[in-house]
Design a protein around this motif. Structure first.
Motif, short mmCIF file in Angstrom:
data_model
loop_
_atom_site.label_atom_id
_atom_site.label_comp_id
_atom_site.label_asym_id
_atom_site.label_seq_id
_atom_site.Cartn_x
_atom_site.Cartn_y
_atom_site.Cartn_z
N GLU A 1 7.53 89.54 33.77
CA GLU A 1 7.05 88.19 33.96
C GLU A 1 6.65 88.17 35.05
N SER A 2 4.78 87.55 34.89
CA SER A 2 4.52 87.67 36.19
C SER A 2 4.54 87.09 37.31
N ASP A 3 5.88 85.78 37.19
CA ASP A 3 6.33 84.18 38.22
C ASP A 3 7.57 85.19 38.05
N THR A 4 8.01 85.31 38.82
CA THR A 4 10.02 85.54 39.26
C THR A 4 10.11 84.30 40.25
N LYS A 5 9.83 83.82 40.32
CA LYS A 5 9.81 82.35 41.00
C LYS A 5 10.93 81.22 40.49
N GLY A 6 11.96 80.76 41.00
CA GLY A 6 13.69 80.19 40.44
C GLY A 6 14.14 80.71 41.44
N LEU A 7 14.94 81.33 42.38
CA LEU A 7 16.00 81.59 43.57
C LEU A 7 16.15 80.54 43.96
N LEU A 8 15.61 80.22 44.89
CA LEU A 8 15.61 79.26 45.39
C LEU A 8 15.10 77.67 44.67
N GLU A 9 16.01 76.88 45.25
CA GLU A 9 15.54 75.14 44.92
C GLU A 9 13.89 74.83 45.48
N PRO A 10 13.69 74.53 45.14
CA PRO A 10 12.38 73.74 44.96
C PRO A 10 11.80 72.91 47.17
N GLU A 11 13.30 72.16 47.26
CA GLU A 11 12.95 71.24 48.07
C GLU A 11 13.01 72.74 49.33
N THR A 12 13.93 73.54 49.11
CA THR A 12 14.44 74.22 50.30
C THR A 12 13.05 75.10 50.20
N ARG A 13 12.41 75.44 48.72
CA ARG A 13 11.09 76.93 48.47
C ARG A 13 10.31 75.89 49.67
N ASN A 14 10.05 74.85 49.67
CA ASN A 14 8.61 73.27 50.30
C ASN A 14 9.10 73.81 51.90
N ALA A 15 10.56 74.13 52.49
CA ALA A 15 10.90 73.70 53.99
C ALA A 15 10.53 75.74 54.05
N PHE A 16 10.24 76.59 53.63
CA PHE A 16 10.37 77.94 54.00
C PHE A 16 8.81 78.18 53.75
N THR A 17 8.02 77.38 52.91
CA THR A 17 7.13 77.44 52.90
C THR A 17 5.75 77.20 53.58
N GLU A 18 6.54 75.43 54.37
CA GLU A 18 5.63 74.88 55.36
C GLU A 18 6.13 75.73 56.39
N HIS A 19 6.85 76.52 56.58
CA HIS A 19 7.39 76.89 58.00
C HIS A 19 6.52 78.45 58.17
N TYR A 20 6.31 78.80 56.90
CA TYR A 20 5.65 80.04 56.44
C TYR A 20 3.75 79.43 57.22
N GLU A 21 3.49 78.84 56.69
CA GLU A 21 1.88 77.75 56.52
C GLU A 21 1.69 77.68 57.98
N ARG A 22 2.84 77.31 59.13
CA ARG A 22 2.47 76.79 60.41
C ARG A 22 2.27 78.65 60.66
N GLU A 23 3.14 79.48 60.56
CA GLU A 23 3.08 81.14 60.87
C GLU A 23 1.36 81.13 61.05
N VAL A 24 0.99 81.17 60.01
CA VAL A 24 -0.21 81.50 59.60
C VAL A 24 -0.62 80.58 59.95
N ALA A 25 -1.06 79.88 60.08
CA ALA A 25 -1.83 78.75 61.18
C ALA A 25 -2.14 79.37 62.78
N LEU A 26 -0.90 79.54 62.88
CA LEU A 26 -0.48 80.09 64.44
C LEU A 26 -1.00 81.89 64.47
N ILE A 27 -0.74 82.52 64.29
CA ILE A 27 -1.32 83.79 63.75
C ILE A 27 -2.78 83.90 63.54
N ARG A 28 -3.50 82.64 62.35
CA ARG A 28 -4.54 83.23 62.07
C ARG A 28 -5.84 82.07 63.96
N GLU A 29 -5.21 82.06 64.74
CA GLU A 29 -5.56 80.78 65.90
C GLU A 29 -5.42 81.55 66.97
N ARG A 30 -4.31 83.14 67.15
CA ARG A 30 -4.56 83.98 68.08
C ARG A 30 -5.15 84.99 67.84
#
Length: 318
Positions: free
Chosen positions: A263-292
């Protein structure tokens, strides 16, 4: 000075796709004076020795000699070298709670091994949530049978960092020698991303072709994962089989599932709330990487083999 381009992954960021296309274009690379390390032919047999060095374990005499010959050959080769291997930095498993927790040791080793060469580093990062699910998916499909909850129990957003790894790569090889991109950007158009990546390494893309335009989806669906878990539990708890027979039966099922469409999308192991927490942390990391390291980040939009001008093979560090 000739150059070595080391593509270090990360795991589960279409490394096999890049390796396959580079190998398919080996003749065009060689025409420009590049040596392409064929992962299967030249490098696969060295993986266990690399793993021992990465884990600070002793090598036997034969392994020590083979590894020394390999690195010496690279150091003394007058050609530019393209080597892609995500295993240099460690296992893809995140069960310890971190990504590549021992990455400093292999970075130091690579710096020492290629002290007399101009080294450029290619590195791709990915959403922590997707990295967790995809790495677990691959481990499960290849024989590890722990439930996802056990795999993920020590993984917290605050303990995951791409920034720390990139910072150590930057300190070792120089920020100007980094080539960085996100898997999310890559996925938008892998066929366009491939030439842009190798062009950043200094390869003239005029004669290249994208032999494998679509990265292969190797993830099992949630249903297939559940089927494997149920199958494994049945073998362990409901049938009287030897460990050898259990291993053989699991192997047969894995082969069968490989034949089925993914299947093209195999997400679903993480609960939505947990996934959002990891995604938000990742987005902060990407922003810092783009800054530096923004100048080192590749942009794959509106890129093709036709509209990309060649880049000098050995650009001066700047």
């Amino acid at each position: 000075m000739s150059k070595i381009f080391l593509h270090l992954g990360a795991h589960k960021t279409a490394t096999s796709f890049l390796q396959a296309n580079v190998t398919a274009n080996a003749a065009a690379f060689e025409k420009q004076g590049w040596r392409v390390i064929d992962f299967q032919k030249e490098f696969d047999k060295l993986r266990k020795y690399i793993g021992k060095i990465r884990g600070n374990r002793p090598l036997d005499e034969a392994g020590e000699k083979r590894l020394k010959r390999f690195f010496k050959g690279l150091r003394n080769d007058p050609r530019d070298v393209f080597l892609s291997y995500e295993g240099f930095l460690g296992s893809m498993s995140m069960a310890s709670g971190k990504i590549y927790p021992h990455h400093k040791r292999p970075i130091k080793m690579l710096k020492k091994k290629f002290a007399n060469r101009n080294v450029q580093i290619g590195f791709c990062i990915r959403n922590f949530a997707d990295q967790m699910e995809s790495s677990y998916n691959f481990r499960f499909a290849t024989g590890h049978k722990e439930p996802f909850a056990d795999y993920a129990k020590n993984i917290e957003p605050a303990n995951l960092s791409w920034v720390a790894i990139i910072e150590n790569l930057s300190d070792a090889f120089g920020a100007e020698n980094l080539v960085l991109w996100t898997y999310e950007d890559f996925k938008k158009n892998g066929a366009a991303a491939f030439p842009k990546i190798v062009q950043a390494a200094g390869v003239d893309t005029t004669d290249l072709n994208v032999a494998f335009p679509n990265p292969r989806n190797v993830s099992l669906s949630i249903g297939q994962l559940q089927l494997m878990q149920d199958w494994h539990d049945a073998l362990l708890n409901r049938l009287t089989l030897s460990p050898k027979d259990i291993k053989m039966a699991n192997g047969k099922l894995r082969k069968l599932l490989k034949m089925l469409p993914r299947e093209s999308d195999t997400k679903g192991l993480l609960e939505p709330e947990t996934r959002n927490a990891f995604t938000e942390h990742y987005e902060r990391e990407v922003a810092l990487i783009r800054e530096r390291w923004g100048k080192q980040m590749l942009d794959f939009e509106q890129t093709s083999l036709l509209d990309m001008p060649p880049k000098p093979q050995n650009p001066a560090s700047a």
